[in-house]
Design a protein around this motif. Structure first.
Motif, PDB file in Angstrom:
ATOM      1  N   ASN A 101       0.889  -1.056  -0.013  1.00  0.00           N
ATOM      2  CA  ASN A 101      -0.079   0.121   0.086  1.00  0.00           C
ATOM      3  C   ASN A 101       0.970   1.253   0.139  1.00  0.00           C
ATOM      4  O   ASN A 101       2.063   1.017   0.657  1.00  0.00           O
ATOM      5  CB  ASN A 101      -1.112  -0.031   1.208  1.00  0.00           C
ATOM      6  N   THR A 102       0.348   2.259  -0.666  1.00  0.00           N
ATOM      7  CA  THR A 102       1.326   3.475  -0.607  1.00  0.00           C
ATOM      8  C   THR A 102       1.159   4.487   0.502  1.00  0.00           C
ATOM      9  O   THR A 102       1.003   5.760   0.564  1.00  0.00           O
ATOM     10  CB  THR A 102       1.101   4.530  -1.943  1.00  0.00           C
ATOM     11  N   THR A 103       0.814   3.824   1.763  1.00  0.00           N
ATOM     12  CA  THR A 103       1.029   4.666   2.811  1.00  0.00           C
ATOM     13  C   THR A 103       2.266   5.071   3.338  1.00  0.00           C
ATOM     14  O   THR A 103       3.418   4.868   2.840  1.00  0.00           O
ATOM     15  CB  THR A 103       0.504   3.647   3.960  1.00  0.00           C
ATOM     16  N   ALA A 104       2.406   6.211   4.218  1.00  0.00           N
ATOM     17  CA  ALA A 104       3.586   6.921   4.630  1.00  0.00           C
ATOM     18  C   ALA A 104       4.457   5.791   5.225  1.00  0.00           C
ATOM     19  O   ALA A 104       5.607   6.010   5.085  1.00  0.00           O
ATOM     20  CB  ALA A 104       3.211   8.072   5.400  1.00  0.00           C
ATOM     21  N   GLU A 105       3.881   4.904   6.091  1.00  0.00           N
ATOM     22  CA  GLU A 105       4.639   3.871   6.856  1.00  0.00           C
ATOM     23  C   GLU A 105       5.298   3.118   5.774  1.00  0.00           C
ATOM     24  O   GLU A 105       6.670   2.858   6.009  1.00  0.00           O
ATOM     25  CB  GLU A 105       3.572   3.154   7.613  1.00  0.00           C
ATOM     26  N   LEU A 106       4.717   2.476   4.893  1.00  0.00           N
ATOM     27  CA  LEU A 106       5.415   1.647   3.813  1.00  0.00           C
ATOM     28  C   LEU A 106       6.294   2.576   2.781  1.00  0.00           C
ATOM     29  O   LEU A 106       7.349   1.836   2.441  1.00  0.00           O
ATOM     30  CB  LEU A 106       4.338   0.889   3.060  1.00  0.00           C
ATOM     31  N   LEU A 107       6.154   3.812   2.631  1.00  0.00           N
ATOM     32  CA  LEU A 107       6.967   4.538   1.801  1.00  0.00           C
ATOM     33  C   LEU A 107       8.243   4.662   2.488  1.00  0.00           C
ATOM     34  O   LEU A 107       9.331   4.634   1.978  1.00  0.00           O
ATOM     35  CB  LEU A 107       6.164   5.758   1.335  1.00  0.00           C
ATOM     36  N   ALA A 108       8.118   5.194   3.880  1.00  0.00           N
ATOM     37  CA  ALA A 108       9.004   5.260   4.781  1.00  0.00           C
ATOM     38  C   ALA A 108      10.101   3.852   4.837  1.00  0.00           C
ATOM     39  O   ALA A 108      11.396   4.065   4.809  1.00  0.00           O
ATOM     40  CB  ALA A 108       8.994   5.781   6.077  1.00  0.00           C
TER      41      ALA A 108
END
Length: 145
Positions: free
Chosen positions: A98-105
């Motif tokens: 998913n392109t959540t901030a958590e996974l992008l980080a």
């Protein structure tokens, strides 16, 4: 960059975008020059990776609810009965769920860690990457040796 996420197993946000910001921090013992790592080199690594995301429609490759199909000139994205089409050159398929901030980080953190180790033979004790979608709305990934 543009994105949308699925959540609660059956919902999907509307397409939207952010002026993302990223911050990177490393911890390690001081070297012979009395610093942890060269800030300029770290900024170059972070900049090159974030530039890949800049002005792109970020799409997850590992999402069971969002189907992404790449054609010759376009990318088609489906969630239930919703469908979007984007020019292929404007899309970036990411190896995340998913392109959540958590996974992008986490994605950026793992790539930065690899760059530090392979290009600079630098092995930090701690690496943190914060991705901020908008003021006060951020997630941090921290890797510890």
């Amino acid at each position: 960059s543009g994105h949308f996420i699925s959540y609660e197993s059956d919902k999907c946000e509307c397409l939207h975008g952010h002026n993302y910001r990223a911050a990177v921090a490393v911890e390690a013992p001081l070297d012979n020059n009395h610093y942890v790592f060269d800030f300029i080199a770290l900024k170059k690594i972070a900049r090159s990776l974030t530039d890949e995301l800049d002005h792109k429609m970020m799409l997850p490759q590992g999402n069971d609810l969002i189907r992404v199909s790449t054609g010759e000139r376009q990318v088609t994205v489906n969630f239930k009965d919703r469908e979007w089409q984007f020019p292929k050159e404007d899309c970036l398929m990411l190896p995340i769920a998913n392109t959540t901030a958590e996974l992008l980080a986490r994605y950026l953190g793992q790539r930065i860690l690899k760059e530090l180790e392979t290009r600079h033979n630098f092995h930090p004790s701690v690496l943190s990457v914060e991705v901020e979608e908008s003021f006060g709305q951020a997630a941090t990934y921290t890797w510890t040796k």
